[in-house]
Design a protein around this motif. Structure first.
Motif, PDB file in Angstrom:
ATOM      1  N   LEU A 163      55.522  31.810 -25.691  1.00  0.00           N
ATOM      2  CA  LEU A 163      55.015  30.577 -26.291  1.00  0.00           C
ATOM      3  C   LEU A 163      53.580  30.739 -26.784  1.00  0.00           C
ATOM      4  O   LEU A 163      53.207  30.193 -27.825  1.00  0.00           O
ATOM      5  CB  LEU A 163      55.086  29.431 -25.286  1.00  0.00           C
ATOM      6  CG  LEU A 163      56.458  28.829 -25.028  1.00  0.00           C
ATOM      7  CD1 LEU A 163      56.361  27.741 -23.972  1.00  0.00           C
ATOM      8  CD2 LEU A 163      57.059  28.287 -26.297  1.00  0.00           C
ATOM      9  N   LEU A 164      52.791  31.487 -26.059  1.00  0.00           N
ATOM     10  CA  LEU A 164      51.416  31.750 -26.459  1.00  0.00           C
ATOM     11  C   LEU A 164      51.384  32.530 -27.778  1.00  0.00           C
ATOM     12  O   LEU A 164      50.624  32.184 -28.693  1.00  0.00           O
ATOM     13  CB  LEU A 164      50.697  32.525 -25.357  1.00  0.00           C
ATOM     14  CG  LEU A 164      49.210  32.741 -25.481  1.00  0.00           C
ATOM     15  CD1 LEU A 164      48.480  31.410 -25.385  1.00  0.00           C
ATOM     16  CD2 LEU A 164      48.728  33.673 -24.394  1.00  0.00           C
ATOM     17  N   ALA A 165      52.211  33.569 -27.903  1.00  0.00           N
ATOM     18  CA  ALA A 165      52.264  34.345 -29.143  1.00  0.00           C
ATOM     19  C   ALA A 165      52.763  33.491 -30.307  1.00  0.00           C
ATOM     20  O   ALA A 165      52.240  33.580 -31.425  1.00  0.00           O
ATOM     21  CB  ALA A 165      53.169  35.562 -28.961  1.00  0.00           C
ATOM     22  N   LEU A 166      53.751  32.649 -30.046  1.00  0.00           N
ATOM     23  CA  LEU A 166      54.274  31.763 -31.084  1.00  0.00           C
ATOM     24  C   LEU A 166      53.209  30.772 -31.542  1.00  0.00           C
ATOM     25  O   LEU A 166      53.046  30.527 -32.740  1.00  0.00           O
ATOM     26  CB  LEU A 166      55.509  31.022 -30.555  1.00  0.00           C
ATOM     27  CG  LEU A 166      56.264  30.143 -31.516  1.00  0.00           C
ATOM     28  CD1 LEU A 166      56.862  30.953 -32.643  1.00  0.00           C
ATOM     29  CD2 LEU A 166      57.359  29.407 -30.772  1.00  0.00           C
ATOM     30  N   THR A 167      52.453  30.243 -30.612  1.00  0.00           N
ATOM     31  CA  THR A 167      51.391  29.292 -30.943  1.00  0.00           C
ATOM     32  C   THR A 167      50.285  29.955 -31.752  1.00  0.00           C
ATOM     33  O   THR A 167      49.786  29.379 -32.725  1.00  0.00           O
ATOM     34  CB  THR A 167      50.803  28.680 -29.659  1.00  0.00           C
ATOM     35  OG1 THR A 167      51.850  28.063 -28.924  1.00  0.00           O
ATOM     36  CG2 THR A 167      49.738  27.661 -29.973  1.00  0.00           C
ATOM     37  N   VAL A 168      49.897  31.166 -31.372  1.00  0.00           N
ATOM     38  CA  VAL A 168      48.865  31.878 -32.120  1.00  0.00           C
ATOM     39  C   VAL A 168      49.334  32.139 -33.547  1.00  0.00           C
ATOM     40  O   VAL A 168      48.592  31.925 -34.506  1.00  0.00           O
ATOM     41  CB  VAL A 168      48.491  33.199 -31.417  1.00  0.00           C
ATOM     42  CG1 VAL A 168      47.677  34.105 -32.321  1.00  0.00           C
ATOM     43  CG2 VAL A 168      47.743  32.922 -30.131  1.00  0.00           C
ATOM     44  N   ARG A 169      50.566  32.555 -33.695  1.00  0.00           N
ATOM     45  CA  ARG A 169      51.088  32.859 -35.035  1.00  0.00           C
ATOM     46  C   ARG A 169      51.157  31.611 -35.912  1.00  0.00           C
ATOM     47  O   ARG A 169      50.803  31.652 -37.088  1.00  0.00           O
ATOM     48  CB  ARG A 169      52.473  33.504 -34.907  1.00  0.00           C
ATOM     49  CG  ARG A 169      53.127  33.796 -36.211  1.00  0.00           C
ATOM     50  CD  ARG A 169      52.386  34.885 -36.943  1.00  0.00           C
ATOM     51  NE  ARG A 169      53.130  35.223 -38.137  1.00  0.00           N
ATOM     52  CZ  ARG A 169      52.567  35.400 -39.320  1.00  0.00           C
ATOM     53  NH1 ARG A 169      51.275  35.295 -39.458  1.00  0.00           N
ATOM     54  NH2 ARG A 169      53.295  35.706 -40.358  1.00  0.00           N
ATOM     55  N   VAL A 170      51.603  30.504 -35.358  1.00  0.00           N
ATOM     56  CA  VAL A 170      51.762  29.280 -36.139  1.00  0.00           C
ATOM     57  C   VAL A 170      50.415  28.643 -36.456  1.00  0.00           C
ATOM     58  O   VAL A 170      50.247  28.022 -37.513  1.00  0.00           O
ATOM     59  CB  VAL A 170      52.682  28.287 -35.389  1.00  0.00           C
ATOM     60  CG1 VAL A 170      52.686  26.933 -36.028  1.00  0.00           C
ATOM     61  CG2 VAL A 170      54.094  28.840 -35.332  1.00  0.00           C
ATOM     62  N   SER A 171      49.428  28.809 -35.595  1.00  0.00           N
ATOM     63  CA  SER A 171      48.155  28.125 -35.803  1.00  0.00           C
ATOM     64  C   SER A 171      47.173  28.895 -36.688  1.00  0.00           C
ATOM     65  O   SER A 171      46.094  28.388 -36.976  1.00  0.00           O
ATOM     66  CB  SER A 171      47.493  27.828 -34.458  1.00  0.00           C
ATOM     67  OG  SER A 171      47.117  29.018 -33.822  1.00  0.00           O
ATOM     68  N   LEU A 172      47.533  30.082 -37.128  1.00  0.00           N
ATOM     69  CA  LEU A 172      46.652  30.816 -38.039  1.00  0.00           C
ATOM     70  C   LEU A 172      46.588  30.119 -39.390  1.00  0.00           C
ATOM     71  O   LEU A 172      47.546  29.457 -39.803  1.00  0.00           O
ATOM     72  CB  LEU A 172      47.164  32.249 -38.216  1.00  0.00           C
ATOM     73  CG  LEU A 172      47.011  33.157 -37.009  1.00  0.00           C
ATOM     74  CD1 LEU A 172      47.643  34.511 -37.293  1.00  0.00           C
ATOM     75  CD2 LEU A 172      45.552  33.327 -36.640  1.00  0.00           C
TER      76      LEU A 172
END
Length: 109
Positions: free
Chosen positions: A35-44
């Protein structure tokens, strides 16, 4: 005889409790990191660099919300469940939700 049966039952419960704790902790950690990796990717930022995101309000808001969510995930990572019921809950969440989150991560990346 009752003492022997009682000690065998306790050792079986301790082994299952240890196995439950290990499995739930591993699945929980993998789930939160995914979830952390998904959040970082989406919030860029969508079309700019991180340093020029303040020029576009949408990207700035997306980055700030992503940052707050990542901080919350890190706090959640270090605050684990304290009882067997919480461990079982994370075991079930890890078993059933982790494949879905991995598919989402693959689709977004």
């Amino acid at each position: 005889m009752a003492a022997v049966e009682h000690s065998e039952q306790n050792s079986t419960e301790e082994q299952s409790s240890t196995a439950l704790r290990i499995a739930a902790t591993v699945l929980r950690t993998v789930f939160i990191f995914t979830l952390l990796a998904l959040t970082v990717r989406v919030s860029l930022p969508q079309s700019e660099t991180i340093w020029s995101a303040y020029e576009t309000p949408d990207d700035l808001i997306r980055m700030l919300l992503g940052l707050l969510l990542c901080i919350w995930f890190l706090v959640l990572l270090f605050r684990g469940p304290r009882d067997a019921r919480g461990l079982r809950t994370w075991l079930y969440i890890g078993l059933f939700a982790e494949p879905f989150v991995l598919i989402c991560l693959y689709a977004v990346w």
